[in-house]
Write a protein that holds these residues in place. Structure first.
Motif, short mmCIF file in Angstrom:
data_model
loop_
_atom_site.label_atom_id
_atom_site.label_comp_id
_atom_site.label_asym_id
_atom_site.label_seq_id
_atom_site.Cartn_x
_atom_site.Cartn_y
_atom_site.Cartn_z
N ALA A 43 -56.91 5.33 -28.93
CA ALA A 43 -55.98 6.42 -28.57
C ALA A 43 -56.27 6.94 -27.16
O ALA A 43 -55.35 7.16 -26.37
CB ALA A 43 -56.10 7.54 -29.60
N ALA A 99 -47.57 7.56 -27.94
CA ALA A 99 -48.58 8.15 -27.04
C ALA A 99 -48.29 7.76 -25.59
O ALA A 99 -48.43 8.57 -24.67
CB ALA A 99 -49.98 7.68 -27.44
N ALA A 119 -59.14 12.82 -28.91
CA ALA A 119 -58.98 12.05 -30.14
C ALA A 119 -60.13 12.40 -31.08
O ALA A 119 -61.28 12.52 -30.65
CB ALA A 119 -58.97 10.54 -29.84
N PHE A 155 -53.01 7.04 -36.19
CA PHE A 155 -52.82 6.35 -34.92
C PHE A 155 -52.60 4.87 -35.14
O PHE A 155 -53.42 4.02 -34.79
CB PHE A 155 -53.99 6.63 -33.97
CG PHE A 155 -53.56 6.54 -32.52
CD1 PHE A 155 -52.96 7.62 -31.90
CD2 PHE A 155 -53.71 5.36 -31.81
CE1 PHE A 155 -52.52 7.54 -30.59
CE2 PHE A 155 -53.28 5.26 -30.49
CZ PHE A 155 -52.68 6.36 -29.88
N ALA A 198 -47.68 5.56 -33.43
CA ALA A 198 -48.38 6.49 -32.53
C ALA A 198 -48.83 5.79 -31.25
O ALA A 198 -48.81 6.39 -30.17
CB ALA A 198 -49.58 7.10 -33.26
N ALA A 256 -54.82 13.00 -30.60
CA ALA A 256 -54.70 11.93 -31.60
C ALA A 256 -55.66 12.17 -32.76
O ALA A 256 -56.87 12.36 -32.54
CB ALA A 256 -54.97 10.58 -30.95
N ALA A 285 -54.39 9.51 -24.64
CA ALA A 285 -54.65 10.74 -25.39
C ALA A 285 -55.71 11.58 -24.66
O ALA A 285 -56.73 11.03 -24.23
CB ALA A 285 -55.12 10.40 -26.80
#
Ligand SMILES: [Zn+2]
Ligand SMILES: [Zn+2]
Length: 347
Positions: A217, A192, A225, A184, A188, A204, A222
């Motif tokens: 995240a 995301a 995570a 991440f 990312a 994530a 997300a």
């Protein structure tokens, strides 16, 4: 040109650059003569240049035959400062972005079939031509993009590779509703947000135990995570690997539904360990993504503002490029490192 003007330009016409003279050595601050744009080229006064994992691979010698000495950096945002001959696409003062894909041949079978990202004779910014760890850079105007819609050069810089390669990876993942992002970091954290805007569910995966990255995240949408050693609560339709860790390929395969796809988004990865065929069977796929096409950039730079993409950045002065690379290597960054020449800091 008369002599006083000539001399004034000679003293003014220099720039600072962080230069890789030898693989594995730290970058060195150098003063250089300003590069002149040739036919079809633009010169850009750099406002910001983000630092990408690929820069680490270049500096470490993971990628073959870089131009040496080299100014790395391929996530460049700046203002057009001088036009070479035959440039009709940009005007001085316009903000542009310069990505990794610096030039393609236009003739090979890949270029002829809409896959210029795979060109047989490409030029890459900050790898086979000088890049953006400097105050100025020259680029082929046909491979630069207007950033007139982007007001903040520092925020826009990570879009030029983390965003573009992330976008190409996401497209390669297909119609996946449940998508895993492994690693991440800069890419990312941008993708995301695009996934959330598209209505996908992001899972994530961070370094084991990195609760800060997991909270980051979740803050970007997300739905779950956890560490890369944990199992997600559901099977995934696709997984994108941004971490350069080959061992994550079988890990991600094990998390996939039938027919799912693992997309390897990096330019370099540690070896993939052997794994039993049964985790690939049932039409699971492993694919890689290489470079970008100009169409990827056109598509993504239009979508990012619509999706409300914001970037988390950590600024470094240009002269601190080695510290930025070290922080990226050690996983100390949340978001992306961005180098700013001192003149740009003031603005
Ligand atoms: Zn080509
Ligand atoms: Zn990159």
């Amino acid at each position: 040109m008369d002599r006083p003007r000539y001399e004034a330009e000679m003293t003014a016409g220099r720039m600072k650059a962080m230069v890789l003279a030898e693989i594995g050595r730290p970058l060195r601050l150098e003063e250089r003569v300003l590069p002149e744009p040739g036919p079809g080229e633009i010169r850009v006064r750099i406002e910001a240049c983000a630092v990408c994992r690929t820069d680490l691979h270049v500096v470490d010698g993971d990628l073959p035959r870089p131009k040496l000495p080299l100014i790395p950096g391929h996530e460049i945002v700046g203002v057009v400062d001088r036009l070479g001959s035959a440039v009709g696409s940009f005007a001085p003062g316009e903000r542009v972005g310069i990505p990794w894909l610096g030039h393609t041949c236009g003739r090979c079978s890949y270029c002829a079939s809409g896959r210029e990202n795979l060109c047989d004779e490409p030029i890459f910014t900050g790898y086979t031509r000088d890049g953006g760890f400097a105050e100025y850079a020259v680029a082929d105007a046909a491979y630069a993009f207007s950033l007139a819609r982007y007001a903040d050069p520092v925020a826009a810089a990570p879009l030029m590779c983390a965003g573009l390669i992330g976008w190409r990876s996401l497209v390669a993942a297909g119609e996946a509703g449940a998508i895993g992002l492994y690693g991440f970091g800069a890419a990312a954290h941008i993708i995301a947000q695009v996934c959330r805007w598209q209505g996908r569910a992001v899972y994530a995966f961070t370094r084991p135990g990195d609760e800060e990255a997991q909270a980051f995240a979740r803050s970007l949408g997300a739905v779950w995570a956890g560490g890369s050693d944990e199992d997600p609560p559901t099977r995934l339709d696709a997984a994108i690997l941004f971490a350069p860790v080959g061992a994550l390929v079988p890990t991600a395969l094990r998390h996939l539904r039938k027919g799912g796809r693992v997309v390897c988004g990096g330019i370099h990865m540690s070896d993939i360990p052997s794994f039993p065929y049964r985790i690939l069977w049932e039409e699971r796929q492993i694919v890689s993504v290489a470079n970008l096409t100009r169409q990827d950039a056109v598509d993504f730079l239009a979508i990012a503002p619509q999706a409300g993409v914001t970037t988390a950045t950590v600024r470094y002065p240009l002269e601190a490029a080695n510290e930025a690379l070290a922080d990226l290597r050690a996983g100390r960054l949340q978001g992306a490192a961005v180098l700013c020449p001192s003149g740009a800091f003031a603005s």
